[in-house]
Design an enzyme around this catalytic site. Structure first.
Site, PDB file in Angstrom:
ATOM      1  N   ASP A  91       0.848  -1.182   0.000  1.00 26.17           N
ATOM      2  CA  ASP A  91       0.000   0.000   0.000  1.00 26.17           C
ATOM      3  C   ASP A  91       0.891   1.243   0.000  1.00 26.17           C
ATOM      4  OD1 ASP A  91       0.826  -0.688   2.638  1.00 26.17           O
ATOM      5  OD2 ASP A  91      -0.689   0.647   3.476  1.00 26.17           O
ATOM      6  N   GLU A 123      -0.256  -1.188   5.812  1.00 21.29           N
ATOM      7  CA  GLU A 123       0.883  -0.769   6.635  1.00 21.29           C
ATOM      8  C   GLU A 123       0.902   0.733   6.844  1.00 21.29           C
ATOM      9  OE1 GLU A 123       4.982   0.524   7.677  1.00 21.29           O
ATOM     10  OE2 GLU A 123       3.767   1.083   5.953  1.00 21.29           O
TER      11      GLU A 123
END
Length: 403
Positions: free
Chosen positions: A83, A148
Protein backbone atom coordinates in the site's frame (compact mmCIF):
# COMPACT_ATOMS: atom_id res chain seq x y z
CA UNK A 1 26.98 -29.81 4.02
CA UNK A 2 25.04 -26.90 2.50
CA UNK A 3 25.21 -25.71 -1.07
CA UNK A 4 27.99 -23.41 -2.20
CA UNK A 5 26.43 -20.01 -2.88
CA UNK A 6 26.97 -19.08 -6.55
CA UNK A 7 27.49 -15.38 -5.88
CA UNK A 8 28.72 -14.47 -9.37
CA UNK A 9 25.82 -16.20 -11.11
CA UNK A 10 23.31 -14.55 -8.78
CA UNK A 11 24.67 -11.07 -9.59
CA UNK A 12 24.65 -11.83 -13.31
CA UNK A 13 21.03 -12.99 -13.12
CA UNK A 14 20.01 -9.89 -11.14
CA UNK A 15 21.45 -7.66 -13.85
CA UNK A 16 19.74 -9.77 -16.50
CA UNK A 17 16.33 -9.11 -14.92
CA UNK A 18 16.73 -5.33 -14.48
CA UNK A 19 14.34 -4.56 -17.34
CA UNK A 20 11.75 -7.02 -16.03
CA UNK A 21 11.92 -5.51 -12.54
CA UNK A 22 11.58 -2.03 -14.01
CA UNK A 23 8.52 -3.02 -16.02
CA UNK A 24 6.92 -4.73 -13.03
CA UNK A 25 7.58 -1.80 -10.69
CA UNK A 26 6.14 0.67 -13.17
CA UNK A 27 3.04 -1.51 -13.48
CA UNK A 28 2.58 -1.42 -9.69
CA UNK A 29 3.15 2.34 -9.53
CA UNK A 30 0.47 2.85 -12.19
CA UNK A 31 -2.15 1.21 -9.94
CA UNK A 32 -3.29 3.56 -7.13
CA UNK A 33 -3.08 1.45 -3.98
CA UNK A 34 -3.63 3.49 -0.86
CA UNK A 35 -4.30 1.60 2.37
CA UNK A 36 -7.48 -0.51 2.23
CA UNK A 37 -7.66 -0.12 -1.57
CA UNK A 38 -4.90 -2.54 -2.61
CA UNK A 39 -6.97 -5.17 -4.44
CA UNK A 40 -5.80 -4.38 -7.97
CA UNK A 41 -2.10 -4.23 -7.09
CA UNK A 42 -2.39 -7.44 -5.03
CA UNK A 43 -3.73 -9.30 -8.06
CA UNK A 44 -1.03 -7.77 -10.27
CA UNK A 45 1.63 -9.09 -7.86
CA UNK A 46 -0.02 -12.51 -7.75
CA UNK A 47 0.07 -12.61 -11.55
CA UNK A 48 3.80 -11.80 -11.63
CA UNK A 49 4.64 -14.35 -8.93
CA UNK A 50 2.86 -17.06 -10.89
CA UNK A 51 4.47 -15.94 -14.15
CA UNK A 52 8.03 -16.27 -12.82
CA UNK A 53 7.40 -19.70 -11.29
CA UNK A 54 6.59 -19.38 -7.57
CA UNK A 55 5.58 -22.78 -6.21
CA UNK A 56 2.42 -21.49 -4.50
CA UNK A 57 0.65 -18.11 -4.44
CA UNK A 58 -2.38 -17.27 -2.32
CA UNK A 59 -4.27 -14.28 -0.99
CA UNK A 60 -5.22 -14.50 2.68
CA UNK A 61 -8.52 -13.29 4.20
CA UNK A 62 -7.02 -9.88 5.06
CA UNK A 63 -5.89 -9.41 1.46
CA UNK A 64 -2.15 -10.00 1.84
CA UNK A 65 -0.54 -11.84 -1.09
CA UNK A 66 1.69 -14.75 -0.02
CA UNK A 67 4.09 -16.37 -2.46
CA UNK A 68 6.16 -19.47 -1.66
CA UNK A 69 9.42 -20.71 -3.15
CA UNK A 70 10.78 -24.13 -2.19
CA UNK A 71 9.55 -26.94 0.05
CA UNK A 72 12.31 -27.22 2.66
CA UNK A 73 11.59 -27.67 6.37
CA UNK A 74 12.89 -24.25 7.51
CA UNK A 75 10.86 -21.13 6.81
CA UNK A 76 12.11 -17.60 6.33
CA UNK A 77 10.12 -14.67 5.01
CA UNK A 78 10.68 -11.44 3.12
CA UNK A 79 8.14 -8.65 3.37
CA UNK A 80 7.09 -5.58 1.43
CA UNK A 81 3.99 -3.59 2.23
CA UNK A 82 2.36 -2.75 -1.09
CA UNK A 83 0.00 0.00 0.00
CA UNK A 84 1.05 3.61 -0.44
CA UNK A 85 0.14 6.99 0.95
CA UNK A 86 -1.72 9.47 -1.21
CA UNK A 87 -0.06 12.00 -3.49
CA UNK A 88 -0.70 15.12 -1.39
CA UNK A 89 -0.65 18.44 -3.21
CA UNK A 90 -0.29 17.52 -6.88
CA UNK A 91 1.32 20.90 -7.57
CA UNK A 92 4.40 19.68 -5.68
CA UNK A 93 4.97 16.92 -8.24
CA UNK A 94 7.06 17.46 -11.35
CA UNK A 95 5.44 14.44 -13.05
CA UNK A 96 2.27 12.36 -12.80
CA UNK A 97 2.69 10.24 -9.64
CA UNK A 98 0.96 7.21 -11.18
CA UNK A 99 2.16 7.41 -14.76
CA UNK A 100 5.61 7.98 -13.29
CA UNK A 101 8.89 8.59 -15.04
CA UNK A 102 11.83 6.46 -16.14
CA UNK A 103 15.41 7.38 -17.03
CA UNK A 104 18.48 5.24 -17.53
CA UNK A 105 19.15 5.39 -13.77
CA UNK A 106 15.85 5.80 -11.94
CA UNK A 107 12.12 5.14 -11.74
CA UNK A 108 9.74 7.77 -10.33
CA UNK A 109 6.21 7.50 -8.99
CA UNK A 110 4.21 7.01 -5.83
CA UNK A 111 5.44 3.82 -4.18
CA UNK A 112 8.78 3.67 -6.02
CA UNK A 113 10.79 3.66 -2.79
CA UNK A 114 7.99 3.17 -0.27
CA UNK A 115 7.64 0.34 -0.89
CA UNK A 116 6.83 -1.37 -4.14
CA UNK A 117 10.46 -1.40 -5.29
CA UNK A 118 11.14 -3.99 -2.61
CA UNK A 119 8.36 -6.17 -4.00
CA UNK A 120 9.82 -6.01 -7.53
CA UNK A 121 13.23 -7.15 -6.27
CA UNK A 122 11.74 -9.95 -4.13
CA UNK A 123 9.70 -11.43 -6.97
CA UNK A 124 12.72 -11.54 -9.25
CA UNK A 125 14.90 -12.93 -6.47
CA UNK A 126 12.41 -15.79 -6.50
CA UNK A 127 12.96 -16.12 -10.24
CA UNK A 128 16.75 -16.20 -9.71
CA UNK A 129 16.40 -18.87 -7.01
CA UNK A 130 14.30 -21.02 -9.35
CA UNK A 131 16.64 -20.45 -12.32
CA UNK A 132 19.69 -21.57 -10.32
CA UNK A 133 17.98 -24.36 -8.40
CA UNK A 134 18.80 -22.93 -4.98
CA UNK A 135 15.52 -23.68 -3.18
CA UNK A 136 15.82 -27.29 -1.98
CA UNK A 137 16.82 -26.78 1.68
CA UNK A 138 14.33 -24.12 2.81
CA UNK A 139 10.99 -22.50 2.11
CA UNK A 140 10.96 -18.80 1.30
CA UNK A 141 7.74 -16.87 1.91
CA UNK A 142 7.44 -13.57 0.03
CA UNK A 143 4.66 -11.35 1.39
CA UNK A 144 2.99 -8.33 -0.16
CA UNK A 145 1.20 -6.88 2.84
CA UNK A 146 -1.65 -4.41 3.17
CA UNK A 147 -2.66 -1.50 5.42
CA UNK A 148 0.88 -0.77 6.64
CA UNK A 149 0.62 2.95 5.95
CA UNK A 150 -2.59 3.02 7.97
CA UNK A 151 -1.51 0.71 10.80
CA UNK A 152 2.02 -0.66 10.53
CA UNK A 153 2.35 -4.27 11.60
CA UNK A 154 -1.37 -5.08 11.57
CA UNK A 155 -0.90 -7.29 8.51
CA UNK A 156 1.74 -9.37 10.31
CA UNK A 157 -0.32 -9.51 13.50
CA UNK A 158 -2.91 -11.26 11.35
CA UNK A 159 -0.40 -13.50 9.55
CA UNK A 160 1.16 -14.68 12.82
CA UNK A 161 -1.87 -14.76 15.10
CA UNK A 162 -4.59 -15.97 12.72
CA UNK A 163 -2.77 -17.77 9.90
CA UNK A 164 -0.30 -19.39 12.29
CA UNK A 165 2.70 -18.57 10.08
CA UNK A 166 5.89 -18.10 12.09
CA UNK A 167 9.12 -17.85 10.08
CA UNK A 168 12.51 -18.11 11.79
CA UNK A 169 13.29 -14.57 10.70
CA UNK A 170 12.02 -11.90 8.31
CA UNK A 171 13.79 -9.57 5.91
CA UNK A 172 11.99 -6.24 5.62
CA UNK A 173 12.47 -4.66 2.20
CA UNK A 174 11.55 -1.14 3.31
CA UNK A 175 14.00 1.42 1.83
CA UNK A 176 17.46 1.31 3.39
CA UNK A 177 19.61 2.69 0.53
CA UNK A 178 20.93 -0.88 0.15
CA UNK A 179 22.27 -0.86 3.70
CA UNK A 180 21.53 -3.31 6.51
CA UNK A 181 19.11 -1.93 9.12
CA UNK A 182 18.65 -3.66 12.46
CA UNK A 183 15.97 -1.71 14.31
CA UNK A 184 13.95 1.43 14.81
CA UNK A 185 12.01 3.29 17.46
CA UNK A 186 8.45 2.34 18.27
CA UNK A 187 5.51 4.68 18.24
CA UNK A 188 2.10 5.41 19.74
CA UNK A 189 -0.91 7.45 18.68
CA UNK A 190 -2.18 9.27 21.77
CA UNK A 191 -5.23 11.48 22.25
CA UNK A 192 -5.81 14.11 24.93
CA UNK A 193 -9.41 15.32 25.49
CA UNK A 194 -10.44 18.43 27.43
CA UNK A 195 -14.06 19.29 28.15
CA UNK A 196 -15.60 22.72 28.68
CA UNK A 197 -18.99 24.44 28.78
CA UNK A 198 -20.27 26.54 25.90
CA UNK A 199 -21.95 29.92 26.20
CA UNK A 200 -22.45 32.98 24.03
CA UNK A 201 -19.17 34.48 22.89
CA UNK A 202 -20.27 37.93 24.03
CA UNK A 203 -20.06 36.80 27.66
CA UNK A 204 -17.30 34.14 27.78
CA UNK A 205 -17.11 34.28 31.57
CA UNK A 206 -20.37 32.33 31.67
CA UNK A 207 -18.71 29.28 30.09
CA UNK A 208 -15.55 27.23 30.36
CA UNK A 209 -13.41 27.48 27.22
CA UNK A 210 -11.91 24.08 26.38
CA UNK A 211 -9.41 25.57 23.91
CA UNK A 212 -8.00 27.88 26.60
CA UNK A 213 -7.71 24.87 28.93
CA UNK A 214 -5.75 23.00 26.25
CA UNK A 215 -3.24 25.82 25.76
CA UNK A 216 -1.09 25.17 28.88
CA UNK A 217 -1.19 21.44 28.12
CA UNK A 218 0.38 22.17 24.74
CA UNK A 219 3.08 24.24 26.38
CA UNK A 220 3.91 21.50 28.90
CA UNK A 221 3.96 18.86 26.15
CA UNK A 222 6.54 20.93 24.31
CA UNK A 223 8.63 20.94 27.49
CA UNK A 224 8.15 17.20 27.98
CA UNK A 225 9.42 16.58 24.45
CA UNK A 226 12.84 17.88 25.50
CA UNK A 227 13.34 15.38 28.32
CA UNK A 228 12.41 12.00 26.86
CA UNK A 229 14.52 8.84 26.83
CA UNK A 230 17.60 8.26 24.70
CA UNK A 231 19.40 5.22 23.28
CA UNK A 232 22.91 5.16 21.85
CA UNK A 233 21.77 3.31 18.72
CA UNK A 234 18.11 4.22 18.17
CA UNK A 235 18.35 7.81 19.36
CA UNK A 236 15.95 9.80 21.51
CA UNK A 237 12.26 9.49 22.05
CA UNK A 238 10.15 12.26 20.56
CA UNK A 239 6.65 13.62 20.65
CA UNK A 240 4.82 16.09 18.51
CA UNK A 241 1.24 17.32 18.42
CA UNK A 242 -0.05 16.31 15.02
CA UNK A 243 -3.75 17.27 15.09
CA UNK A 244 -6.14 19.50 17.01
CA UNK A 245 -9.95 19.26 17.14
CA UNK A 246 -12.69 21.25 18.84
CA UNK A 247 -16.45 21.52 19.13
CA UNK A 248 -18.43 24.71 19.57
CA UNK A 249 -22.05 25.63 18.83
CA UNK A 250 -20.87 28.43 16.50
CA UNK A 251 -18.12 30.92 15.80
CA UNK A 252 -19.90 33.17 18.27
CA UNK A 253 -19.67 30.71 21.16
CA UNK A 254 -17.19 29.34 23.67
CA UNK A 255 -15.69 25.98 22.66
CA UNK A 256 -17.07 23.11 24.75
CA UNK A 257 -14.42 20.52 23.87
CA UNK A 258 -10.88 20.37 22.56
CA UNK A 259 -8.72 17.38 21.68
CA UNK A 260 -5.26 16.81 20.29
CA UNK A 261 -3.43 13.89 18.70
CA UNK A 262 0.15 13.16 19.71
CA UNK A 263 2.67 11.25 17.60
CA UNK A 264 4.94 9.67 20.22
CA UNK A 265 8.13 7.89 19.14
CA UNK A 266 9.47 5.44 21.72
CA UNK A 267 13.16 4.70 22.04
CA UNK A 268 14.67 1.63 23.69
CA UNK A 269 13.63 1.38 27.35
CA UNK A 270 10.45 3.47 27.02
CA UNK A 271 7.06 1.78 27.44
CA UNK A 272 3.56 2.60 26.30
CA UNK A 273 2.39 2.70 29.91
CA UNK A 274 5.14 5.16 30.80
CA UNK A 275 4.40 7.34 27.78
CA UNK A 276 0.76 7.70 28.83
CA UNK A 277 1.62 8.27 32.49
CA UNK A 278 4.15 11.02 31.82
CA UNK A 279 1.38 12.96 30.04
CA UNK A 280 -1.25 12.21 32.66
CA UNK A 281 1.01 13.58 35.41
CA UNK A 282 1.59 16.95 33.72
CA UNK A 283 0.21 19.70 36.00
CA UNK A 284 -1.88 21.27 33.23
CA UNK A 285 -3.41 17.89 32.35
CA UNK A 286 -4.40 17.38 35.99
CA UNK A 287 -5.84 20.88 36.35
CA UNK A 288 -7.93 20.46 33.21
CA UNK A 289 -9.01 16.94 34.22
CA UNK A 290 -8.02 15.92 30.72
CA UNK A 291 -8.50 12.36 29.50
CA UNK A 292 -5.36 10.76 28.02
CA UNK A 293 -5.91 7.66 25.90
CA UNK A 294 -4.45 5.59 23.11
CA UNK A 295 -6.14 5.45 19.73
CA UNK A 296 -7.40 2.15 18.32
CA UNK A 297 -7.66 1.02 14.71
CA UNK A 298 -10.54 -0.94 13.20
CA UNK A 299 -10.72 0.07 9.54
CA UNK A 300 -11.77 -2.77 7.18
CA UNK A 301 -9.18 -4.14 4.77
CA UNK A 302 -9.96 -4.28 1.05
CA UNK A 303 -11.53 -7.71 1.61
CA UNK A 304 -13.84 -6.29 4.30
CA UNK A 305 -12.01 -8.01 7.16
CA UNK A 306 -11.71 -6.01 10.39
CA UNK A 307 -8.86 -6.90 12.74
CA UNK A 308 -8.90 -4.30 15.49
CA UNK A 309 -5.80 -3.30 17.44
CA UNK A 310 -4.58 -0.53 19.69
CA UNK A 311 -2.31 2.07 18.08
CA UNK A 312 0.85 0.97 19.86
CA UNK A 313 3.80 -0.12 17.75
CA UNK A 314 6.67 -1.50 19.85
CA UNK A 315 10.32 -0.51 19.62
CA UNK A 316 12.69 -3.23 18.41
CA UNK A 317 16.31 -3.87 17.53
CA UNK A 318 18.61 -6.83 16.99
CA UNK A 319 22.18 -6.97 18.29
CA UNK A 320 25.12 -6.25 16.02
CA UNK A 321 26.32 -9.86 16.28
CA UNK A 322 22.85 -11.40 15.78
CA UNK A 323 22.62 -14.19 13.20
CA UNK A 324 20.38 -12.04 10.97
CA UNK A 325 23.01 -9.30 10.75
CA UNK A 326 25.69 -11.91 10.12
CA UNK A 327 23.57 -13.55 7.43
CA UNK A 328 23.08 -10.35 5.45
CA UNK A 329 26.63 -9.15 6.06
CA UNK A 330 28.08 -12.36 4.64
CA UNK A 331 25.72 -12.34 1.67
CA UNK A 332 26.64 -8.73 0.84
CA UNK A 333 30.39 -9.39 1.08
CA UNK A 334 30.09 -12.51 -1.05
CA UNK A 335 28.10 -10.75 -3.76
CA UNK A 336 29.83 -7.38 -3.92
CA UNK A 337 33.25 -7.85 -2.34
CA UNK A 338 32.90 -5.02 0.19
CA UNK A 339 31.53 -4.49 3.68
CA UNK A 340 27.98 -3.18 3.99
CA UNK A 341 26.87 -0.28 6.19
CA UNK A 342 24.77 -1.29 9.23
CA UNK A 343 22.30 1.30 10.53
CA UNK A 344 18.64 1.85 11.54
CA UNK A 345 15.42 3.36 10.22
CA UNK A 346 14.06 6.69 11.41
CA UNK A 347 10.48 5.69 10.55
CA UNK A 348 8.43 2.66 11.57
CA UNK A 349 7.90 -0.63 9.72
CA UNK A 350 6.06 -3.95 10.00
CA UNK A 351 8.91 -4.95 12.33
CA UNK A 352 6.85 -3.43 15.17
CA UNK A 353 4.64 -6.49 14.99
CA UNK A 354 7.00 -9.18 13.69
CA UNK A 355 9.69 -8.57 16.32
CA UNK A 356 8.20 -5.91 18.58
CA UNK A 357 5.09 -7.92 19.46
CA UNK A 358 6.04 -11.49 18.51
CA UNK A 359 9.81 -11.72 18.97
CA UNK A 360 10.62 -12.94 15.44
CA UNK A 361 13.94 -11.37 14.38
CA UNK A 362 13.72 -8.77 11.60
CA UNK A 363 16.50 -7.34 9.49
CA UNK A 364 16.17 -4.61 6.87
CA UNK A 365 17.61 -4.34 3.36
CA UNK A 366 15.74 -2.51 0.66
CA UNK A 367 15.93 -0.44 -2.52
CA UNK A 368 15.29 3.28 -2.38
CA UNK A 369 16.05 5.86 0.25
CA UNK A 370 14.11 6.70 3.39
CA UNK A 371 13.73 10.45 2.58
CA UNK A 372 11.81 9.50 -0.59
CA UNK A 373 9.00 8.01 1.53
CA UNK A 374 5.78 10.06 1.46
CA UNK A 375 7.54 12.84 -0.47
CA UNK A 376 6.50 14.36 -3.81
CA UNK A 377 8.55 13.23 -6.84
CA UNK A 378 9.27 9.91 -5.12
CA UNK A 379 11.83 7.77 -6.93
CA UNK A 380 14.07 4.74 -6.67
CA UNK A 381 17.14 3.55 -8.53
CA UNK A 382 17.40 0.68 -11.00
CA UNK A 383 20.79 -0.27 -9.57
CA UNK A 384 19.10 -0.68 -6.18
CA UNK A 385 16.59 -3.13 -7.65
CA UNK A 386 19.46 -5.22 -9.02
CA UNK A 387 21.46 -5.10 -5.78
CA UNK A 388 18.45 -6.11 -3.71
CA UNK A 389 17.33 -8.89 -6.04
CA UNK A 390 20.80 -10.39 -5.74
CA UNK A 391 20.77 -10.04 -1.96
CA UNK A 392 17.34 -11.60 -1.57
CA UNK A 393 18.38 -14.57 -3.74
CA UNK A 394 21.57 -15.12 -1.71
CA UNK A 395 20.19 -14.56 1.79
CA UNK A 396 18.49 -17.96 2.29
CA UNK A 397 21.66 -19.97 1.66
CA UNK A 398 23.74 -17.44 3.58
CA UNK A 399 21.32 -17.93 6.48
CA UNK A 400 21.68 -21.71 6.41
CA UNK A 401 25.47 -21.32 6.32
CA UNK A 402 25.46 -18.82 9.19
CA UNK A 403 23.09 -20.90 11.27
Amino acid sequence: MGKVIPFKQIVEKAHHYEADMTRFLRDMIAIPSESCDEKRVVYRIKEEMERVGFDKVEIDPMGNVLGYIGHGPRLLAMDAHIDTVGVGNIKNWGFDPYHGIETDELIGGRGASDQEGGMASMVYAGKIIKDLGLEDEYTLLVTGTVQEEDCDGLCWQYIIEQSGIRPEFVVSTEPTNCQIYRGHRGRMEIRVDVHGVSCHGSAPERGDNAIFKMAPILSELEGLSQRLGNDDFLGKGTLTVSEIFFTSPSRCAVADSCAISIDRRLTWGESWEGALEEIRTLPAVKRAEAVVSMYSYDRPSWTGLIYPTECYFPTWKVDEDHFTVRTLYNAYEGLFGSAPVVDKWTFSTNGVSIMGRHGIPVIGFGPGKEPEAHAPNEKTWKSHLVTCAAMYAAIPLSWLASA
